[in-house]
Scaffold this motif. Structure first.
Motif, PDB file in Angstrom:
ATOM      1  N   THR A  11      72.324 -18.892  36.569  1.00 30.37           N
ATOM      2  CA  THR A  11      71.359 -18.244  36.169  1.00 30.37           C
ATOM      3  C   THR A  11      71.094 -16.991  36.681  1.00 30.37           C
ATOM      4  N   ARG A  12      70.257 -16.135  36.055  1.00 31.64           N
ATOM      5  CA  ARG A  12      69.891 -14.932  36.706  1.00 31.64           C
ATOM      6  C   ARG A  12      68.257 -14.718  37.029  1.00 31.64           C
ATOM      7  N   LYS A  13      68.044 -13.804  37.909  1.00 30.74           N
ATOM      8  CA  LYS A  13      66.640 -13.676  37.979  1.00 30.74           C
ATOM      9  C   LYS A  13      65.846 -13.396  36.767  1.00 30.74           C
ATOM     10  N   THR A  14      64.769 -13.875  36.730  1.00 28.33           N
ATOM     11  CA  THR A  14      63.619 -13.418  35.340  1.00 28.33           C
ATOM     12  C   THR A  14      63.303 -11.947  35.812  1.00 28.33           C
ATOM     13  N   ARG A  15      62.687 -11.429  34.528  1.00 31.70           N
ATOM     14  CA  ARG A  15      62.023 -10.087  34.829  1.00 31.70           C
ATOM     15  C   ARG A  15      60.889 -10.147  36.055  1.00 31.70           C
ATOM     16  N   LEU A  16      60.278 -11.098  35.828  1.00 36.76           N
ATOM     17  CA  LEU A  16      59.089 -11.114  36.842  1.00 36.76           C
ATOM     18  C   LEU A  16      59.606 -11.306  38.030  1.00 36.76           C
ATOM     19  N   GLN A  17      60.808 -11.905  38.679  1.00 35.59           N
ATOM     20  CA  GLN A  17      61.407 -11.971  39.885  1.00 35.59           C
ATOM     21  C   GLN A  17      61.736 -10.668  40.225  1.00 35.59           C
ATOM     22  N   GLU A  18      62.310  -9.797  39.249  1.00 37.35           N
ATOM     23  CA  GLU A  18      62.597  -8.645  39.577  1.00 37.35           C
ATOM     24  C   GLU A  18      61.766  -7.574  39.972  1.00 37.35           C
ATOM     25  N   LEU A  19      60.645  -7.754  39.275  1.00 37.10           N
ATOM     26  CA  LEU A  19      59.487  -6.913  39.257  1.00 37.10           C
ATOM     27  C   LEU A  19      58.949  -7.218  40.549  1.00 37.10           C
ATOM     28  N   LYS A  20      59.005  -8.447  41.236  1.00 37.66           N
ATOM     29  CA  LYS A  20      58.325  -8.788  42.450  1.00 37.66           C
ATOM     30  C   LYS A  20      59.096  -7.911  43.561  1.00 37.66           C
ATOM     31  N   GLU A  21      60.561  -7.935  43.480  1.00 37.52           N
ATOM     32  CA  GLU A  21      61.449  -7.521  44.267  1.00 37.52           C
ATOM     33  C   GLU A  21      61.344  -6.120  44.554  1.00 37.52           C
ATOM     34  N   ARG A  22      60.784  -5.518  43.347  1.00 38.69           N
ATOM     35  CA  ARG A  22      61.021  -4.135  43.388  1.00 38.69           C
ATOM     36  C   ARG A  22      59.570  -3.525  44.071  1.00 38.69           C
ATOM     37  N   TYR A  23      58.579  -4.365  43.643  1.00 33.65           N
ATOM     38  CA  TYR A  23      57.434  -3.650  44.130  1.00 33.65           C
ATOM     39  C   TYR A  23      56.812  -4.617  45.201  1.00 33.65           C
ATOM     40  N   GLY A  24      57.338  -5.494  45.775  1.00 34.17           N
ATOM     41  CA  GLY A  24      57.032  -6.249  47.013  1.00 34.17           C
ATOM     42  C   GLY A  24      56.142  -7.594  46.673  1.00 34.17           C
ATOM     43  N   THR A  25      55.225  -7.476  46.010  1.00 34.22           N
ATOM     44  CA  THR A  25      54.162  -8.483  45.616  1.00 34.22           C
ATOM     45  C   THR A  25      54.116  -8.409  44.069  1.00 34.22           C
ATOM     46  N   LEU A  26      53.674  -9.678  43.668  1.00 33.57           N
ATOM     47  CA  LEU A  26      53.371  -9.750  41.965  1.00 33.57           C
ATOM     48  C   LEU A  26      51.980  -9.134  41.802  1.00 33.57           C
ATOM     49  N   GLY A  27      51.244  -9.097  42.830  1.00 35.69           N
ATOM     50  CA  GLY A  27      49.824  -8.145  42.552  1.00 35.69           C
ATOM     51  C   GLY A  27      50.334  -6.826  42.411  1.00 35.69           C
ATOM     52  N   GLN A  28      51.081  -6.278  43.231  1.00 33.38           N
ATOM     53  CA  GLN A  28      51.345  -4.839  43.200  1.00 33.38           C
ATOM     54  C   GLN A  28      51.963  -4.502  41.940  1.00 33.38           C
ATOM     55  N   ALA A  29      53.019  -5.183  41.477  1.00 30.71           N
ATOM     56  CA  ALA A  29      53.623  -5.258  39.968  1.00 30.71           C
ATOM     57  C   ALA A  29      52.635  -5.142  39.006  1.00 30.71           C
ATOM     58  N   GLY A  73      74.191 -12.656  41.239  1.00 35.13           N
ATOM     59  CA  GLY A  73      74.694 -11.895  42.234  1.00 35.13           C
ATOM     60  C   GLY A  73      75.855 -12.347  42.922  1.00 35.13           C
ATOM     61  N   VAL A  74      75.866 -13.735  43.101  1.00 36.36           N
ATOM     62  CA  VAL A  74      76.903 -14.510  43.883  1.00 36.36           C
ATOM     63  C   VAL A  74      78.154 -14.814  43.043  1.00 36.36           C
ATOM     64  N   LEU A  75      78.306 -14.426  41.957  1.00 35.32           N
ATOM     65  CA  LEU A  75      79.445 -14.797  41.181  1.00 35.32           C
ATOM     66  C   LEU A  75      80.524 -14.354  41.788  1.00 35.32           C
ATOM     67  N   PRO A  76      80.575 -12.915  41.980  1.00 35.57           N
ATOM     68  CA  PRO A  76      82.209 -12.283  42.428  1.00 35.57           C
ATOM     69  C   PRO A  76      82.582 -13.011  43.773  1.00 35.57           C
ATOM     70  N   THR A  77      81.854 -13.615  44.477  1.00 35.24           N
ATOM     71  CA  THR A  77      82.248 -14.139  45.962  1.00 35.24           C
ATOM     72  C   THR A  77      82.530 -15.714  45.958  1.00 35.24           C
ATOM     73  N   TYR A  78      81.736 -16.365  44.549  1.00 37.23           N
ATOM     74  CA  TYR A  78      81.863 -17.988  44.577  1.00 37.23           C
ATOM     75  C   TYR A  78      83.266 -18.467  44.092  1.00 37.23           C
ATOM     76  N   ARG A  79      84.001 -19.408  44.875  1.00 37.87           N
ATOM     77  CA  ARG A  79      85.053 -20.008  44.485  1.00 37.87           C
ATOM     78  C   ARG A  79      84.942 -21.107  43.553  1.00 37.87           C
ATOM     79  N   PHE A  80      85.362 -21.090  42.321  1.00 38.61           N
ATOM     80  CA  PHE A  80      85.217 -22.172  41.421  1.00 38.61           C
ATOM     81  C   PHE A  80      86.274 -23.098  41.418  1.00 38.61           C
ATOM     82  N   ASP A  81      86.020 -24.422  41.208  1.00 40.42           N
ATOM     83  CA  ASP A  81      87.207 -25.177  41.408  1.00 40.42           C
ATOM     84  C   ASP A  81      87.740 -25.517  39.996  1.00 40.42           C
TER      85      ASP A  81
END
Length: 307
Positions: A11-29, A73-81
């Protein structure tokens, strides 16, 4: 548990999760977006619907086998069987990002939000997942092959592309290189080269042809203007904005790279040259002076479950 094979959910982060990372809190976003007149509710609704779908998929996969959840984000370093079965829950681009880190393992694309995502590479919904997974486990599922592009350098670096490769400058400057295909060599200056697979031929590659047609005032390369097959055993390259000068030419600006052949590029840039795939600049390799890049059809193919 019905299988010993590992089931990997990407999966990948949702747009809401990316907004939270950018602004620190959902309230700020929320404050920032609403201050600009943007609706915050759409991000919350999209996130909640996606999470409900993800929980349903996690519960199903966990009841069938050992489940491993991965964020993009971890795809480049994960080892698939080799025996892993990969389920991708998200947008079409996430399927492409996942395929280039695999070695032929089957990929099941699941569309969590059909009203928002086109789903070209996401043929299944959550309610169909159990049945299609049983087909995969019984080796009865149909898959569609996907040709990948590969670049290898004289420095020992290698990179795969599901959609396309970009070879050129990091910034808005000119790329300088020697292009060599089938013993035809040419010094070039341009804003970079795009090499497209069949899967990527309806994206960036298509826009290049459309732009060239607009400039020419007539259809250009009409036979592939709408793309070429995903499994086609060839690639196409296109030079962007080639510049003719006393030391550079523009005769080899478009062509087909046949299977078993390689497009060879030798960097003439002191620094800032780069090669990246599928729009992922964070996962790039250097293409500065002294680097020689061989670009060809990869021996590795993607396998998209289609039915």
């Amino acid at each position: 548990m019905l299988t010993d094979r590992k089931l990997v959910l990407v999966t990948r982060k949702t747009r809401l999760q990316e907004l939270k990372e950018r602004y620190g809190t959902l309230g700020q976003a929320k404050f920032y977006l609403e201050h600009l007149g943007e609706s915050f509710a759409q991000y919350e609704d999209e996130h909640n619907r996606f999470e409900a779908c993800r929980r349903q998929v996690v519960q199903l996969l966990g009841s069938i086998g050992k489940l491993q959840q991965l964020e993009r984000g971890v795809l480049p370093t994960y080892r698939f069987d080799a025996q892993d079965i990969i389920c991708v829950l998200g947008q079409d681009g996430l399927v492409a990002n996942t395929l280039k880190y695999l070695r032929g393992q089957p990929v099941i694309g699941i569309n969590p939000l059909p009203d928002l995502f086109d789903g070209k590479l996401l043929p299944f919904n959550v309610n169909e997942l159990k049945a299609i997974l049983q087909h995969v486990l019984a080796a009865e599922a149909q898959t569609r092959a996907v040709t990948l592009a590969q670049v290898d350098t004289n420095l020992g670096e290698s990179l795969l592309a599901v959609n396309d490769l970009f070879i050129g400058p990091r910034s808005h400057s000119s790329a300088r290189y020697l292009l060599n295909y089938q013993q035809q060599m040419e010094e070039q200056s341009s804003s970079g080269i795009i090499v497209s697979t069949g899967l990527g031929s309806t994206g960036w590659f298509r826009s290049i042809i459309a732009g060239a047609s607009g400039v020419a005032g007539k259809p250009v390369q009409a036979n592939i203007a709408n793309g070429f097959p995903w499994e086609a055993p060839y690639l196409y390259y296109s030079v962007r904005e080639p510049f003719p000068s006393r030391s550079t030419s523009c005769k080899q600006v478009f062509g087909r790279i046949e299977q078993g052949k390689a497009l060879k590029l030798t960097s003439r840039m002191p620094d800032s040259g780069v090669i990246f795939s599928d729009g992922m600049e964070s996962d790039a390799i250097s293409f500065s002076a002294g680097t020689i890049a061989d670009i060809h059809v990869s021996d590795i193919q993607g396998a998209l479950v289609s039915g």
